[in-house]
Each structure stands twice: as structure tokens, then as C-alpha cells.
Design a protein around this motif. Structure first.
Motif, PDB file in Angstrom:
ATOM      1  N   ASP A 159     -11.643  18.845  -5.684  1.00 48.80           N
ATOM      2  CA  ASP A 159     -10.290  19.311  -5.397  1.00 48.80           C
ATOM      3  C   ASP A 159     -10.230  19.629  -3.897  1.00 48.80           C
ATOM      4  OD1 ASP A 159      -8.441  21.997  -5.204  1.00 48.80           O
ATOM      5  OD2 ASP A 159      -7.697  20.564  -6.695  1.00 48.80           O
ATOM      6  N   ILE A 160      -9.064  19.570  -3.312  1.00 50.75           N
ATOM      7  CA  ILE A 160      -8.954  19.816  -1.874  1.00 50.75           C
ATOM      8  C   ILE A 160      -9.423  21.222  -1.514  1.00 50.75           C
ATOM      9  CG2 ILE A 160      -6.534  20.536  -1.844  1.00 50.75           C
ATOM     10  CD1 ILE A 160      -8.510  18.381   0.749  1.00 50.75           C
ATOM     11  N   SER A 161      -9.403  22.154  -2.458  1.00 48.04           N
ATOM     12  CA  SER A 161      -9.920  23.498  -2.169  1.00 48.04           C
ATOM     13  C   SER A 161     -11.426  23.477  -1.913  1.00 48.04           C
ATOM     14  CB  SER A 161      -9.582  24.463  -3.305  1.00 48.04           C
ATOM     15  OG  SER A 161     -10.268  24.101  -4.484  1.00 48.04           O
ATOM     16  N   ASP A 162     -12.103  22.395  -2.304  1.00 47.27           N
ATOM     17  CA  ASP A 162     -13.534  22.239  -2.052  1.00 47.27           C
ATOM     18  C   ASP A 162     -13.822  21.795  -0.618  1.00 47.27           C
ATOM     19  OD1 ASP A 162     -14.476  22.734  -4.766  1.00 47.27           O
ATOM     20  OD2 ASP A 162     -13.603  20.787  -5.275  1.00 47.27           O
ATOM     21  N   TYR A 163     -12.787  21.404   0.103  1.00 46.88           N
ATOM     22  CA  TYR A 163     -12.967  20.773   1.415  1.00 46.88           C
ATOM     23  C   TYR A 163     -13.866  21.570   2.370  1.00 46.88           C
ATOM     24  CZ  TYR A 163     -12.079  18.475   5.841  1.00 46.88           C
ATOM     25  OH  TYR A 163     -12.245  17.831   7.039  1.00 46.88           O
ATOM     26  N   PRO A 164     -13.675  22.869   2.569  1.00 44.95           N
ATOM     27  CA  PRO A 164     -14.526  23.565   3.554  1.00 44.95           C
ATOM     28  C   PRO A 164     -16.022  23.419   3.264  1.00 44.95           C
ATOM     29  CG  PRO A 164     -12.655  24.936   2.988  1.00 44.95           C
ATOM     30  CD  PRO A 164     -12.639  23.765   2.025  1.00 44.95           C
ATOM     31  N   GLN A 165     -16.424  23.558   2.008  1.00 47.41           N
ATOM     32  CA  GLN A 165     -17.844  23.417   1.685  1.00 47.41           C
ATOM     33  C   GLN A 165     -18.290  21.956   1.735  1.00 47.41           C
ATOM     34  OE1 GLN A 165     -19.844  25.701  -1.372  1.00 47.41           O
ATOM     35  NE2 GLN A 165     -18.010  26.961  -1.649  1.00 47.41           N
ATOM     36  N   VAL A 166     -17.421  21.046   1.324  1.00 45.82           N
ATOM     37  CA  VAL A 166     -17.778  19.623   1.318  1.00 45.82           C
ATOM     38  C   VAL A 166     -17.942  19.106   2.745  1.00 45.82           C
ATOM     39  CG1 VAL A 166     -16.928  17.311   0.761  1.00 45.82           C
ATOM     40  CG2 VAL A 166     -16.818  19.121  -0.959  1.00 45.82           C
ATOM     41  N   ILE A 167     -17.009  19.431   3.643  1.00 41.57           N
ATOM     42  CA  ILE A 167     -17.127  18.926   5.019  1.00 41.57           C
ATOM     43  C   ILE A 167     -18.346  19.538   5.705  1.00 41.57           C
ATOM     44  CG2 ILE A 167     -15.616  20.604   6.170  1.00 41.57           C
ATOM     45  CD1 ILE A 167     -15.731  16.810   6.881  1.00 41.57           C
ATOM     46  N   LYS A 168     -18.687  20.772   5.358  1.00 41.50           N
ATOM     47  CA  LYS A 168     -19.908  21.392   5.898  1.00 41.50           C
ATOM     48  C   LYS A 168     -21.134  20.622   5.419  1.00 41.50           C
ATOM     49  CE  LYS A 168     -22.225  25.927   6.148  1.00 41.50           C
ATOM     50  NZ  LYS A 168     -23.568  25.490   5.994  1.00 41.50           N
ATOM     51  N   LEU A 169     -21.177  20.298   4.111  1.00 40.85           N
ATOM     52  CA  LEU A 169     -22.286  19.524   3.565  1.00 40.85           C
ATOM     53  C   LEU A 169     -22.379  18.160   4.237  1.00 40.85           C
ATOM     54  CD1 LEU A 169     -24.530  19.067   1.412  1.00 40.85           C
ATOM     55  CD2 LEU A 169     -22.701  18.297  -0.127  1.00 40.85           C
ATOM     56  N   TRP A 170     -21.239  17.465   4.339  1.00 39.89           N
ATOM     57  CA  TRP A 170     -21.246  16.155   4.990  1.00 39.89           C
ATOM     58  C   TRP A 170     -21.715  16.254   6.440  1.00 39.89           C
ATOM     59  CZ3 TRP A 170     -15.753  14.430   3.091  1.00 39.89           C
ATOM     60  CH2 TRP A 170     -15.826  14.028   1.751  1.00 39.89           C
ATOM     61  N   SER A 171     -21.271  17.299   7.134  1.00 37.72           N
ATOM     62  CA  SER A 171     -21.627  17.477   8.544  1.00 37.72           C
ATOM     63  C   SER A 171     -23.116  17.730   8.727  1.00 37.72           C
ATOM     64  CB  SER A 171     -20.838  18.638   9.148  1.00 37.72           C
ATOM     65  OG  SER A 171     -19.465  18.371   9.104  1.00 37.72           O
ATOM     66  N   GLU A 172     -23.744  18.333   7.741  1.00 34.83           N
ATOM     67  CA  GLU A 172     -25.170  18.658   7.818  1.00 34.83           C
ATOM     68  C   GLU A 172     -26.062  17.535   7.296  1.00 34.83           C
ATOM     69  OE1 GLU A 172     -25.249  22.260   5.529  1.00 34.83           O
ATOM     70  OE2 GLU A 172     -24.526  23.483   7.217  1.00 34.83           O
ATOM     71  N   THR A 173     -25.455  16.457   6.799  1.00 35.55           N
ATOM     72  CA  THR A 173     -26.210  15.350   6.209  1.00 35.55           C
ATOM     73  C   THR A 173     -26.523  14.316   7.285  1.00 35.55           C
ATOM     74  OG1 THR A 173     -25.168  15.721   4.066  1.00 35.55           O
ATOM     75  CG2 THR A 173     -26.158  13.556   4.441  1.00 35.55           C
ATOM     76  N   GLU A 174     -27.800  13.998   7.413  1.00 35.90           N
ATOM     77  CA  GLU A 174     -28.233  13.051   8.432  1.00 35.90           C
ATOM     78  C   GLU A 174     -27.580  11.688   8.225  1.00 35.90           C
ATOM     79  OE1 GLU A 174     -30.948  12.674   4.977  1.00 35.90           O
ATOM     80  OE2 GLU A 174     -30.241  14.397   6.106  1.00 35.90           O
ATOM     81  N   ALA A 175     -27.219  11.063   9.329  1.00 30.24           N
ATOM     82  CA  ALA A 175     -26.640   9.710   9.361  1.00 30.24           C
ATOM     83  C   ALA A 175     -25.306   9.597   8.625  1.00 30.24           C
ATOM     84  CB  ALA A 175     -27.630   8.669   8.835  1.00 30.24           C
TER      85      ALA A 175
ATOM     86  N   ILE B 256      -8.206  13.841   3.715  1.00 32.78           N
ATOM     87  CA  ILE B 256      -8.954  13.889   2.454  1.00 32.78           C
ATOM     88  C   ILE B 256      -8.024  14.288   1.314  1.00 32.78           C
ATOM     89  CG2 ILE B 256     -10.825  15.038   1.193  1.00 32.78           C
ATOM     90  CD1 ILE B 256     -11.812  12.932   3.240  1.00 32.78           C
ATOM     91  N   ALA B 257      -7.074  15.184   1.566  1.00 32.01           N
ATOM     92  CA  ALA B 257      -6.097  15.569   0.531  1.00 32.01           C
ATOM     93  C   ALA B 257      -5.299  14.348   0.082  1.00 32.01           C
ATOM     94  CB  ALA B 257      -5.161  16.659   1.057  1.00 32.01           C
TER      95      ALA B 257
END
Length: 144
Positions: free
Chosen positions: A8-24, A36-37
Motif C-alpha cells: 500500500d502507498i502507506s508502506d512507501y517510507p519503509q519501502v523506499i528506505k529498503l530499496w535505497s539500502e539495497t546494493e545495485a 509509486i502511488a
């Protein structure tokens, strides 16, 4: 205990943080919360998050053009890899696409992301060397 549920779009803050911390992980301006919404709205029921309590430990962004599925971003928290979370997220996405009558799915992996390539190949995905991806940017911005 990890719970897989629809993103859900409410997940965005945690999801973008996870994506940002993922190599490559190749993130662009197109990965803004607003974009993304729109993506989630157009591709309802296809993207998922893996939750450990209130923490997002995995996420997969998935869409379709009506005939093929596309996995845009799959990430699992580095400390939770090897626990089957990525496999569960892929399975949920493939099942959701199958329910929409989409039997074939594509994904893009950065050339240097050998860990991701090995992960997908272990699951039965195969590289398509007979095609080359081309992009066209009509925005004039370099990071879209």
C-alpha cells in the motif's frame, strides 16, 4: 514470523528506505511516492511487502502491460536474506499475475548485480541475450 501482504502507498517510507539500502538497486525520480502511488493504483494486487511486526523486511514492485508481467524492484533486508523471503515475494507476484491471466514475467537486473542474477537463475529465471533494452526519455531530466 514474516507476513506477506499487498503493498500500500502507506508502506512507501519503509519501502523506499529498503530499496535505497539495497546494493545495485537502480532508483530514479520515477520512484517518487507520487509515481509509486500511481503505479500501485494501475497495478492493484500485484506488489507485496514482507513484514516482521511493523518493520518492512522485503518488498516487490510488480506491474503488467496486460500481456506480460514486469518485476521492477525486489529487495530483502540484508540481515534477513537466505530465509526465503525473496522466494515468497516472487511467488506471490507470479501467483497474482497468473490470476490476471499473465503467464510470462520479465525483470531487469543491473549487469554488475551478480548476487541477484544468481538468485533469479536458481529460481528458474533465464537471461535473454537475444534482446537489448533501449530507453527514450522525453522529459529532458536525466534521472527519470
Amino acid at each position: 514470523m514474516t507476513l506477506i501482504r499487498e503493498m500500500d502507498i502507506s508502506d512507501y517510507p519503509q519501502v523506499i528506505k529498503l530499496w535505497s539500502e539495497t546494493e545495485a538497486m537502480l532508483l530514479r525520480d520515477a520512484d517518487s511516492q507520487q509515481n509509486i502511488a500511481k503505479y500501485l493504483n494501475r497495478n492493484s494486487g500485484l506488489s507485496f511487502v514482507a513484514m516482521d511486526g511493523t518493520s518492512t523486511v522485503g518488498a516487490i514492485l510488480v506491474g503488467t502491460d496486460g500481456r506480460r508481467g514486469y518485476i521492477q524492484h525486489l529487495a530483502v533486508c540484508a540481515t534477513r536474506r537466505g530465509q526465503g523471503i525473496g522466494i515468497q515475494l516472487i511467488s506471490c507476484a507470479i501467483d497474482a499475475l497468473n490470476e490476471q491471466g499473465i503467464p510470462k514475467t520479465h525483470l531487469f537486473v543491473a549487469n554488475e548485480n551478480l548476487n541477484a542474477q544468481r538468485f533469479y537463475e536458481k529460481l528458474g529465471w533465464f537471461p535473454r541475450d537475444e534482446v537489448r533494452m533501449y530507453s527514450f526519455n522525453a522529459s529532458g531530466l536525466s534521472n527519470v
